[in-house]
Design a protein around this motif. Structure first.
Motif, PDB file in Angstrom:
ATOM      1  N   LEU A   1      16.880   2.770  -1.329  1.00 46.45           N
ATOM      2  CA  LEU A   1      17.166   3.135   0.059  1.00 46.45           C
ATOM      3  C   LEU A   1      15.922   3.690   0.746  1.00 46.45           C
ATOM      4  CD1 LEU A   1      20.698   4.789  -0.290  1.00 46.45           C
ATOM      5  CD2 LEU A   1      20.148   2.516   0.595  1.00 46.45           C
ATOM      6  N   GLY A   2      15.151   4.486   0.023  1.00 44.40           N
ATOM      7  CA  GLY A   2      13.911   5.022   0.584  1.00 44.40           C
ATOM      8  C   GLY A   2      12.929   3.917   0.936  1.00 44.40           C
ATOM      9  N   SER A   3      12.878   2.906   0.106  1.00 46.92           N
ATOM     10  CA  SER A   3      11.997   1.764   0.377  1.00 46.92           C
ATOM     11  C   SER A   3      12.412   1.042   1.650  1.00 46.92           C
ATOM     12  CB  SER A   3      12.034   0.779  -0.796  1.00 46.92           C
ATOM     13  OG  SER A   3      11.553   1.383  -1.974  1.00 46.92           O
ATOM     14  N   TYR A   4      13.711   0.866   1.820  1.00 42.29           N
ATOM     15  CA  TYR A   4      14.204   0.189   3.016  1.00 42.29           C
ATOM     16  C   TYR A   4      13.867   0.985   4.276  1.00 42.29           C
ATOM     17  CZ  TYR A   4      16.953  -2.878  -0.054  1.00 42.29           C
ATOM     18  OH  TYR A   4      17.344  -3.798  -1.000  1.00 42.29           O
ATOM     19  N   VAL A   5      13.977   2.301   4.204  1.00 38.56           N
ATOM     20  CA  VAL A   5      13.656   3.143   5.370  1.00 38.56           C
ATOM     21  C   VAL A   5      12.166   3.045   5.701  1.00 38.56           C
ATOM     22  CG1 VAL A   5      13.516   5.511   6.218  1.00 38.56           C
ATOM     23  CG2 VAL A   5      15.559   4.751   4.999  1.00 38.56           C
ATOM     24  N   LEU A   6      11.325   3.220   4.695  1.00 40.26           N
ATOM     25  CA  LEU A   6       9.882   3.197   4.905  1.00 40.26           C
ATOM     26  C   LEU A   6       9.397   1.839   5.421  1.00 40.26           C
ATOM     27  CD1 LEU A   6       8.748   5.115   1.710  1.00 40.26           C
ATOM     28  CD2 LEU A   6       8.420   5.886   4.058  1.00 40.26           C
TER      29      LEU A   6
ATOM     30  N   CYS B   1       0.823  -1.207   0.000  1.00 39.63           N
ATOM     31  CA  CYS B   1       0.000   0.000   0.000  1.00 39.63           C
ATOM     32  C   CYS B   1       0.860   1.262   0.000  1.00 39.63           C
ATOM     33  CB  CYS B   1      -0.925   0.004   1.218  1.00 39.63           C
ATOM     34  SG  CYS B   1      -2.254  -1.216   1.133  1.00 39.63           S
ATOM     35  N   VAL B   2       1.894   1.269   0.855  1.00 36.25           N
ATOM     36  CA  VAL B   2       2.771   2.439   0.935  1.00 36.25           C
ATOM     37  C   VAL B   2       3.463   2.687  -0.405  1.00 36.25           C
ATOM     38  CG1 VAL B   2       4.907   3.328   1.951  1.00 36.25           C
ATOM     39  CG2 VAL B   2       3.153   2.340   3.411  1.00 36.25           C
ATOM     40  N   ALA B   3       3.980   1.624  -1.007  1.00 33.66           N
ATOM     41  CA  ALA B   3       4.676   1.769  -2.294  1.00 33.66           C
ATOM     42  C   ALA B   3       3.724   2.289  -3.369  1.00 33.66           C
ATOM     43  CB  ALA B   3       5.276   0.432  -2.718  1.00 33.66           C
ATOM     44  N   ALA B   4       2.528   1.733  -3.433  1.00 29.55           N
ATOM     45  CA  ALA B   4       1.572   2.140  -4.472  1.00 29.55           C
ATOM     46  C   ALA B   4       1.137   3.592  -4.300  1.00 29.55           C
ATOM     47  CB  ALA B   4       0.359   1.218  -4.435  1.00 29.55           C
TER      48      ALA B   4
ATOM     49  N   HIS C   1       6.152   0.329 -16.221  1.00 28.20           N
ATOM     50  CA  HIS C   1       5.015   1.187 -16.511  1.00 28.20           C
ATOM     51  C   HIS C   1       4.553   1.990 -15.300  1.00 28.20           C
ATOM     52  CE1 HIS C   1       4.644  -0.783 -20.416  1.00 28.20           C
ATOM     53  NE2 HIS C   1       4.716  -1.942 -19.793  1.00 28.20           N
ATOM     54  N   THR C   2       5.261   1.881 -14.178  1.00 32.64           N
ATOM     55  CA  THR C   2       4.890   2.648 -12.995  1.00 32.64           C
ATOM     56  C   THR C   2       5.979   3.661 -12.682  1.00 32.64           C
ATOM     57  OG1 THR C   2       5.917   0.995 -11.540  1.00 32.64           O
ATOM     58  CG2 THR C   2       3.577   0.709 -12.043  1.00 32.64           C
ATOM     59  N   PHE C   3       5.747   4.480 -11.671  1.00 35.11           N
ATOM     60  CA  PHE C   3       6.720   5.491 -11.291  1.00 35.11           C
ATOM     61  C   PHE C   3       7.838   4.879 -10.453  1.00 35.11           C
ATOM     62  CE2 PHE C   3       2.814   7.936 -12.125  1.00 35.11           C
ATOM     63  CZ  PHE C   3       3.313   8.797 -13.085  1.00 35.11           C
TER      64      PHE C   3
ATOM     65  N   ARG D   1       2.141   7.124  -6.737  1.00 36.87           N
ATOM     66  CA  ARG D   1       1.142   7.991  -7.352  1.00 36.87           C
ATOM     67  C   ARG D   1       1.280   9.438  -6.891  1.00 36.87           C
ATOM     68  NH1 ARG D   1      -0.394   6.758 -11.848  1.00 36.87           N
ATOM     69  NH2 ARG D   1      -1.980   8.386 -11.559  1.00 36.87           N
ATOM     70  N   ILE D   2       1.697   9.633  -5.644  1.00 40.17           N
ATOM     71  CA  ILE D   2       1.816  10.994  -5.121  1.00 40.17           C
ATOM     72  C   ILE D   2       3.029  11.707  -5.704  1.00 40.17           C
ATOM     73  CG2 ILE D   2       2.265  12.357  -3.049  1.00 40.17           C
ATOM     74  CD1 ILE D   2       0.606  10.343  -1.481  1.00 40.17           C
TER      75      ILE D   2
END
Length: 224
Positions: free
Chosen positions: A197-202, A111-114, A134-136, A118-119
């Motif tokens: 790295l941002g994904s690992y933190v979140l 959910c956080v990644a999706a 095809h995604t950001f 988009r934001i």
């Protein structure tokens, strides 16, 4: 049996967990704001472009094949399939708390990644993608899902293994698996290093919350 599972789910997702989840949402908003301000600028831009240039210089047909296989392990389809297998296995072992922890960890990470993709709508690196995306770009879904899944798996193994050598092997295997998937995303040009790295933190923060909740609920059950 299903009634017991539902009862356990209500116990797990209590008001305290929802309150902490709200605090985590505020943390995600803060990270989103920081990412929006600093993405592609200053030191962060230097690191992103330097690592991608190094990855491009390393590329070969054989290594690209290996990295493509590794990156597939963190795909949504693979992690979802593994998570379903894991949840069914936990329930079969009457480990409903761990099944809920796995569901919460992977579901929350997805959910956080999706939502953040988009934001922020950060463009992906261009120039040497091994396959079309095809995604950001921010955050890396593969890195997020792999940490959420393997993190709970390692946590379970640590809780059910007494031998120190096995615990060390479990932690090292988890680090290697998650790290390799993150590196593969950078190597293939699918993400900037800061995306990973941002994904690992979140997701690391979310994983900590889920594990703490699981420990608290297990302790409460033992006291009954």
């Amino acid at each position: 049996m299903m009634r017991e599972y539902c009862k356990t789910a209500v116990i797990f997702f209590d008001r305290r967990f929802l309150f902490i989840g709200g605090a985590y949402a505020a943390f995600v908003v803060a990270v989103t704001a920081i990412a929006a301000v600093f993405a592609g600028k200053g030191v962060l831009a230097f690191i992103d472009h330097s690592f991608l240039a190094y990855a491009e210089a390393m590329q070969s047909e054989a290594l690209t094949s290996v990295m493509s296989a590794i990156t597939a392990l963190g795909s949504g389809a693979v992690v979802t399939g593994l998570s379903i297998i894991g949840i069914v296995w936990f329930l079969h072992r009457n480990e409903a708390m761990f099944a809920l922890a796995l569901f919460a960890s992977v579901g929350g990470a997805a959910c956080v990644a999706a939502v953040m993709k988009r934001i922020l709508e950060r463009p992906r690196p261009s120039g040497f993608l091994a396959f079309q995306e095809h995604t950001f770009s921010f955050p890396s879904g593969h890195a997020a899902l792999s940490l959420a899944f393997f993190g709970i798996l390692v946590y379970f193994l640590l809780r059910h293994t007494q031998q120190l050598s096995l615990k060390i092997c479990a932690v090292m295997a988890g680090i290697v698996a998650v790290g390799a998937i993150g590196v593969s995303r950078i190597y293939l040009g699918a993400h900037w290093p800061s995306d990973v790295l941002g994904s690992y933190v979140l997701v690391g923060a979310w994983l900590f919350i889920v594990i703490r909740q699981t420990e608290r609920k297990i302790a409460e059950q033992l006291l009954k």
